[in-house]
Write a protein that holds these residues in place. Sequence first.
Motif, PDB file in Angstrom:
ATOM      1  N   LYS A  33       0.833  -1.220   0.000  1.00  0.00           N
ATOM      2  CA  LYS A  33       0.000   0.000   0.000  1.00  0.00           C
ATOM      3  C   LYS A  33       0.868   1.270   0.000  1.00  0.00           C
ATOM      4  O   LYS A  33       0.669   2.174  -0.819  1.00  0.00           O
ATOM      5  CB  LYS A  33      -0.935   0.022   1.233  1.00  0.00           C
ATOM      6  N   ALA A  57      -5.194   4.702   2.388  1.00  0.00           N
ATOM      7  CA  ALA A  57      -4.845   3.352   2.837  1.00  0.00           C
ATOM      8  C   ALA A  57      -5.245   3.240   4.294  1.00  0.00           C
ATOM      9  O   ALA A  57      -5.040   4.175   5.074  1.00  0.00           O
ATOM     10  CB  ALA A  57      -3.346   3.123   2.697  1.00  0.00           C
ATOM     11  N   ASP A  93      -2.044   8.019   3.724  1.00  0.00           N
ATOM     12  CA  ASP A  93      -1.519   6.707   4.105  1.00  0.00           C
ATOM     13  C   ASP A  93      -1.794   6.486   5.593  1.00  0.00           C
ATOM     14  O   ASP A  93      -1.127   7.081   6.444  1.00  0.00           O
ATOM     15  CB  ASP A  93      -0.017   6.636   3.817  1.00  0.00           C
TER      16      ASP A  93
END
Length: 248
Positions: A52, A193, A162
């Motif tokens: 990811k 993510a 993220d």
Amino acid sequence: MDTAISLLRVSKCFRAGKTRHKKQQTQALDNVTLKIGRGEIVALLGANGAGKSTLIDIMLGLTTPTSGQVEVFGVSPREAVLDTKVGAVLQNGGLLPDLKIQDTIELIASTYSNPLPVEEVLSRANLSEIRKRKVQACSGGEQQRLRFALALLGSPELLILDEPTAGMDPTARRHFWEQMQREAERGATILFATHYLREAEQFAHRALLLNHGELVADTPVAALLREYSSLDQAFSTLMKEPSCDSSF
Ligand SMILES: Nc1ncnc2c1ncn2[C@@H]1O[C@H](COP(=O)(O)OP(=O)(O)OP(=O)(O)O)[C@@H](O)[C@H]1O
């Protein structure tokens, strides 16, 4: 579809050092092809080490793929970032420990031609009360809120996040997603993510699932929820089926 992000057969291989017998390599991404349209809200899911962050780094131009092509708004990721079209919240780094929160926001605001007012950003990231605190004295969740504040400053067309709520308590997470909803309402494209599948379920239109660097599912969240009782159940089932259909 007006495309925000386009990846064509993107692979990334890291050299992870040498053992006595051979060079070790990690295939962090394996032949990933996808398109994300303007205004979409997309969750990027996968176990630890699934790829990811590598995918996010490639989309931000922080690392280059070993092979394949990446475009963000039709140009290279680096150009899109330089053009202030992209805001990012990364897992760590990117902050100066000796600066205070407000000074950090003012510093980054000075690099934009038309930033949001610092007061507004402080308030939206729920940092007003701790504005005088040095970054190094902030908790992990507070630092994450500061990264979020910095990502908002330029009203970017694309937000790449993220694990944005890692370290945040439930109230801070709720507040964060309310702010993201506002960003979505003004038409921003959002890719995040997360390991919090409930957040993906509640907020994303579409889920991408990476497994050992391969995109094993790319499907509307609503379709997954028709098939499975929750994203949690979809995730564990799909992870057991390495050859599942990515068009799903
Ligand atoms: N700079 C690097 N050098 C060598 N290997 C790397 C490097 N960066 C990532 N990797 C490896 O690539 C794989 C994918 O890592 P990545 O950080 O993208 O996973 P992730 O899905 O973001 O994991 P997490 O959920 O734990 O954050 C892992 O096996 C990782 O060890």
